[in-house]
Scaffold this active site. Structure first.
Site, PDB file in Angstrom:
ATOM      1  N   CYS A 190       0.858  -1.185   0.000  1.00 33.06           N
ATOM      2  CA  CYS A 190       0.000   0.000   0.000  1.00 33.06           C
ATOM      3  C   CYS A 190       0.896   1.237   0.000  1.00 33.06           C
ATOM      4  O   CYS A 190       1.689   1.423   0.931  1.00 33.06           O
ATOM      5  CB  CYS A 190      -0.871  -0.018   1.253  1.00 33.06           C
ATOM      6  SG  CYS A 190      -1.872   1.465   1.452  1.00 33.06           S
ATOM      7  N   CYS A 207      -0.869   3.441  -6.514  1.00 30.01           N
ATOM      8  CA  CYS A 207      -1.803   2.871  -5.543  1.00 30.01           C
ATOM      9  C   CYS A 207      -2.014   1.440  -6.019  1.00 30.01           C
ATOM     10  O   CYS A 207      -2.267   1.208  -7.214  1.00 30.01           O
ATOM     11  CB  CYS A 207      -3.129   3.624  -5.547  1.00 30.01           C
ATOM     12  SG  CYS A 207      -4.435   2.788  -4.612  1.00 30.01           S
TER      13      CYS A 207
END
Ligand code: DGL
Length: 279
Positions: free
Chosen positions: A75, A189
């Protein structure tokens, strides 16, 4: 080390599956825990102090429960902020996922690159430092999207995603200054590669989409073999069922998501409710 390594792959949601897939390809021998902090999702809009406390608390629980050998923070929103806190608190190797600005700057011919990320990631000092350090010769457009990660979650749950919802989010990444236009877009992302089919079809012109997942997998393998003394990953065939997915929410995944997880080799699904509390 003769036993199989245990790898924890962590994300706010389903995006980390794009990293998990690459790590699992390199380390078919490993036991995996895929942990999705669905109760904290989305991380992209959380204030920084809340995000640090949240990830440290969830990690505390995951580490005591699973005792992993190595942890992949799949992440960008968390890695660009929380890694130093995690490394200080836990004596375990953490591999982060950060915007692939350096490879994009090297690959770009037009020197117009864009970074597509959550609002949190584009606002980080860490990201801005990467731009200064590695892309000084490029014009870099930082695009913070509040919607794409949620659209990716919805897509994985089998929902219909209208093209215009995606196009609205990616359009600012396409910059045309006449003689030159954007030629590389960093997928900063981990949720975004789940939508790559939409991106490629809807892009105003073809670009290179830069996804760091394979590099993270190589780094994970390197840490396992060089720092921790595990053998090479190809030696053992994976036990079916050696991947557990853990969700911090209260709702069990629906049928479509179960099927998507199963296609990725994940059959065991566990819930461990950890509500997000704002201090
Ligand atoms: N998958 C996460 C990332 O790589 C972010 C999604 C979220 O907003 O939680 O940044």
């Amino acid at each position: 080390m003769l036993r199989a390594p245990k790898i924890l792959v962590f994300d706010s949601g389903l995006g980390g599956l794009t990293v998990f897939a690459e790590v699992a390809r390199l380390r078919p021998d490993a036991a995996f825990i895929y942990a999705a902090d669905e109760a904290g999702f989305p991380y992209g809009d959380l204030p920084e102090s809340v995000l640090v406390a949240r990830v440290v608390a969830v990690m505390d629980r995951l580490i005591s429960r699973f005792a992993p050998d190595v942890i992949v923070i799949a992440c960008n929103t968390a890695s660009t902020l929380v890694l130093p806190h995690l490394r200080e608190r836990f004596a375990l190797p953490f591999i982060g996922t950060v915007p692939a600005i350096k490879p994009a700057a090297i690959q770009s011919r037009t020197k117009l690159i864009s970074v597509l990320a959550t609002p949190g990631t584009v606002a980080r000092d860490y990201t801005r430092d990467l731009v200064r350090a590695y892309a000084a010769d490029c014009a870099v457009t930082l695009v913070g999207s509040s919607e794409l990660a949620s659209l990716a979650e919805a897509f994985m749950q089998g929902e219909n995603i209208p093209d215009d919802a995606i196009l609205r989010e990616i359009a600012p990444a396409f910059v045309d200054v006449g003689a030159r236009r954007t030629d590389c877009v960093v997928l900063a992302c981990t949720h975004y590669p789940l939508l790559i089919g939409f991106f490629e079809r809807l892009a105003p012109w073809p670009v290179e989409w830069i996804d760091p997942a394979q590099a993270i997998a190589r780094r994970t393998d390197h840490v396992l073999t060089q720092a921790l003394g595990f053998g090479a990953g190809g030696a053992i065939i994976r036990n079916p069922g050696s991947v557990t997915a853990l969700f911090t929410g209260v709702a069990a995944p629906g049928q479509k998501l179960k099927e998507a997880l199963s296609r990725r080799g994940i059959e065991k699904i566990d819930l461990d409710s950890m509500p997000l509390v704002f201090a």
